[in-house]
Design an enzyme around this catalytic site. Structure first.
Site, PDB file in Angstrom:
ATOM      1  N   SER A  97       0.820  -1.207   0.000  1.00 50.21           N
ATOM      2  CA  SER A  97       0.000   0.000   0.000  1.00 50.21           C
ATOM      3  C   SER A  97       0.860   1.266   0.000  1.00 50.21           C
ATOM      4  O   SER A  97       1.693   1.428  -0.877  1.00 50.21           O
ATOM      5  CB  SER A  97      -0.953  -0.049   1.193  1.00 50.21           C
ATOM      6  OG  SER A  97      -1.879   0.977   1.104  1.00 50.21           O
ATOM      7  N   ASP A 238      -2.324   6.340  -3.842  1.00 49.61           N
ATOM      8  CA  ASP A 238      -1.162   5.641  -3.290  1.00 49.61           C
ATOM      9  C   ASP A 238      -0.797   4.503  -4.259  1.00 49.61           C
ATOM     10  O   ASP A 238      -1.480   4.318  -5.271  1.00 49.61           O
ATOM     11  CB  ASP A 238      -1.454   5.172  -1.853  1.00 49.61           C
ATOM     12  CG  ASP A 238      -2.497   4.078  -1.771  1.00 49.61           C
ATOM     13  OD1 ASP A 238      -3.315   3.975  -2.707  1.00 49.61           O
ATOM     14  OD2 ASP A 238      -2.499   3.313  -0.794  1.00 49.61           O
ATOM     15  N   ASP A 240      -1.224   1.384  -4.505  1.00 49.42           N
ATOM     16  CA  ASP A 240      -2.181   0.332  -4.901  1.00 49.42           C
ATOM     17  C   ASP A 240      -3.577   0.876  -5.164  1.00 49.42           C
ATOM     18  O   ASP A 240      -4.531   0.113  -5.337  1.00 49.42           O
ATOM     19  CB  ASP A 240      -2.195  -0.819  -3.895  1.00 49.42           C
ATOM     20  CG  ASP A 240      -2.796  -0.434  -2.557  1.00 49.42           C
ATOM     21  OD1 ASP A 240      -2.566   0.710  -2.126  1.00 49.42           O
ATOM     22  OD2 ASP A 240      -3.479  -1.272  -1.944  1.00 49.42           O
ATOM     23  N   ASP A 242      -6.027   2.474  -3.512  1.00 47.48           N
ATOM     24  CA  ASP A 242      -7.255   2.411  -2.714  1.00 47.48           C
ATOM     25  C   ASP A 242      -7.510   3.739  -2.002  1.00 47.48           C
ATOM     26  O   ASP A 242      -8.599   3.991  -1.536  1.00 47.48           O
ATOM     27  CB  ASP A 242      -7.265   1.226  -1.729  1.00 47.48           C
ATOM     28  CG  ASP A 242      -6.062   1.189  -0.817  1.00 47.48           C
ATOM     29  OD1 ASP A 242      -5.181   2.061  -0.944  1.00 47.48           O
ATOM     30  OD2 ASP A 242      -6.003   0.280   0.024  1.00 47.48           O
TER      31      ASP A 242
HETATM   32 MG    MG Z   1      -3.307   1.518  -0.297  1.00 46.88          MG
END
Ligand code: MG
Length: 449
Positions: A97, A238, A240, A242
């Site tokens: 993340s 970010d 990834d 999310d």
């Molecule tokens: Mg993330």
């Protein structure tokens, strides 16, 4: 082994220091066994270590008799979504993340496309401890299916939903994907929504050109891009994808806390129902809930806690103040692609600029601090006594669901131990910046004195 951590959010570690292929294969084989085989969806972000980790994951899953659907490099929410779309038994997202580049992690997803909650994570850990893994012979080794259309499927799912079908005003939109998993997906989504797209940091090579968290101070390049090209707004995610942050048309970061506020505002104009967020999220969510006369529920920090409550109360929207928006009708996880679509719908519907929409909201100031405290238990009583008797918090109510949250009329403070690191988090928000600053500094002083 010092860097290896297993928590509700998965297995995390520094690559080469604790997070080795041996450990990863064991956890993946363990998860495959825990699921008792079947189809498992795997996807990763763009981190350089991703390929090494993925192959260790694949070996583990295959050794336990699982069939694998490999999505390649995709946003984490795409993995959650594909578990449901492919009727899989579970999924593993390979991503650390917002952590720095030396970290990587496995996040485990159940057959409903939802990250394991506290109880499920405990059950899995207990299963690993027993070590009763399935180890199949050659004749039961299944195949790996490579699916390179997962991003398209994710985007189409959004476009074919209620929020994807509206006629939207064409806007000039910047995007900074930190060369992460959103590098391809987000510009593509924006184009399909009819926007003019101005990407930066959208080369999916995993070399993060800025610190990976989409915090105000890390988004200078995007702010400059918005200002110089006179864009209507900018989005930052970010690695990834999310979490989503927004830059207004003047090139100012509006603050991650407002992403969920704007997304909720749009949804509630269409579909009134409960909202769920965590205890640390801005008070603006209370204002939005009041405005639309819907109930607001607050949970412990952590996506799994928010999702659990959302299901319990049939929430129409939920998420966290770190820029994570969850729209259950599309995906039961924080999804920046969904959040982007909601924000663009709001702008189109209100026919206003981002700064104008923000100006209509009450003005609060929030300070977040992260402090390493080795002897928390010795200090806890003293700190609690200090806060309880504090002049700003007379008549405050105290919520002890997750650490301590003191809530008074014009200011609140939330003090909690992190579940993943040996640190204390202090979050405070109020109408008067000086008061918030003073309160946080005083508590911080007691933590390190
Ligand atoms: Mg993330």
């Amino acid at each position: 082994m010092g860097s290896l951590l297993f928590s509700i959010s998965g297995l995390r570690g520094i690559v080469g220091l604790g997070l080795t292929p041996e450990i990863i294969t064991e956890y993946a084989a363990g998860y495959g066994s825990f699921l008792n085989g079947g189809k498992v969806v795997v996807g990763r972000d763009t981190r350089i270590s991703g390929d090494m980790i993925k192959h260790a994951v694949l070996a583990g899953l295959l050794s336990s008799g699982c069939e694998v659907l490999d999505l390649g490099v995709v946003p984490t929410p795409t993995v959650n979504l594909m578990v449901r779309e492919a009727h899989a038994n579970g999924g593993i997202a390979i991503t650390a993340s917002h952590n720095p580049i030396e970290w990587n992690a496995l996040k485990f997803i159940n057959n409903e496309g939802i990250f394991l909650d506290g109880q499920e994570a405990q059950d899995f850990l207990e299963f690993l401890r027993k070590g009763e893994f399935r180890r199949v012979g050659w004749e039961e080794i299944k195949k790996i299916d490579n699916l390179d259309q997962a991003i398209e499927i994710h985007i189409d799912k959004i476009l074919n939903s209620k929020i994807g079908k509206n006629h939207l005003k064409k806007l000039k939109v910047g995007i900074d994907a930190v060369n992460g998993a959103g590098s391809v997906a987000i510009p593509r989504l924006l184009k399909k929504l009819g926007m003019d797209v101005y990407p930066i940091h959208c080369t999916p090579d995993g070399n993060f050109p800025r610190p990976p968290e989409p915090l105000d101070e890390n988004l200078e390049a995007l702010k400059k891009n918005v200002r110089e090209k006179r864009l209507d707004l900018g989005f930052a995610v970010d690695p990834d994808s999310d979490r989503l942050a927004i830059i207004d048309e003047q090139g100012n970061a509006i603050g991650e806390e407002k992403t969920l506020v704007l997304a909720s505002k749009y949804i509630l104009t269409k579909n009134k129902g409960p909202i769920v967020t965590n205890l640390s999220t801005t008070r603006l969510i209370d204002d939005i809930a009041k405005l639309f006369e819907v109930p607001l529920f607050r949970t412990k920090v952590g996506e799994a806690n928010v999702v659990k409550k959302m299901r319990e109360v049939a929430a129409v929207v939920g998420g966290e103040g770190n820029g994570g928006v969850i729209l259950p009708e599309l995906n039961f996880t924080r999804d920046a692609l969904v959040a982007i679509t909601l924000v663009i719908n709001l702008l189109s519907q209100e026919k206003k600029k981002v700064s104008e929409i923000c100006k209509e909201l009450p003005q609060y100031f929030m300070i977040k601090r992260k402090i390493i405290v080795k002897d928390w238990l010795d200090r806890k009583e003293k700190i609690m006594k200090f806060v309880t008797e504090h002049r700003f918090l007379q008549n405050a109510t105290v919520d002890r669901v997750d650490g301590f949250k003191f809530i008074s009329q014009d200011i609140w403070i939330h003090i909690r131990l992190s579940q993943t690191e040996p640190i204390i988090r202090i979050i405070s928000e109020g109408e008067d910046f000086e008061k918030v600053k003073q309160l946080v500094e005083e508590v911080e002083g007691l933590c390190v004195a």
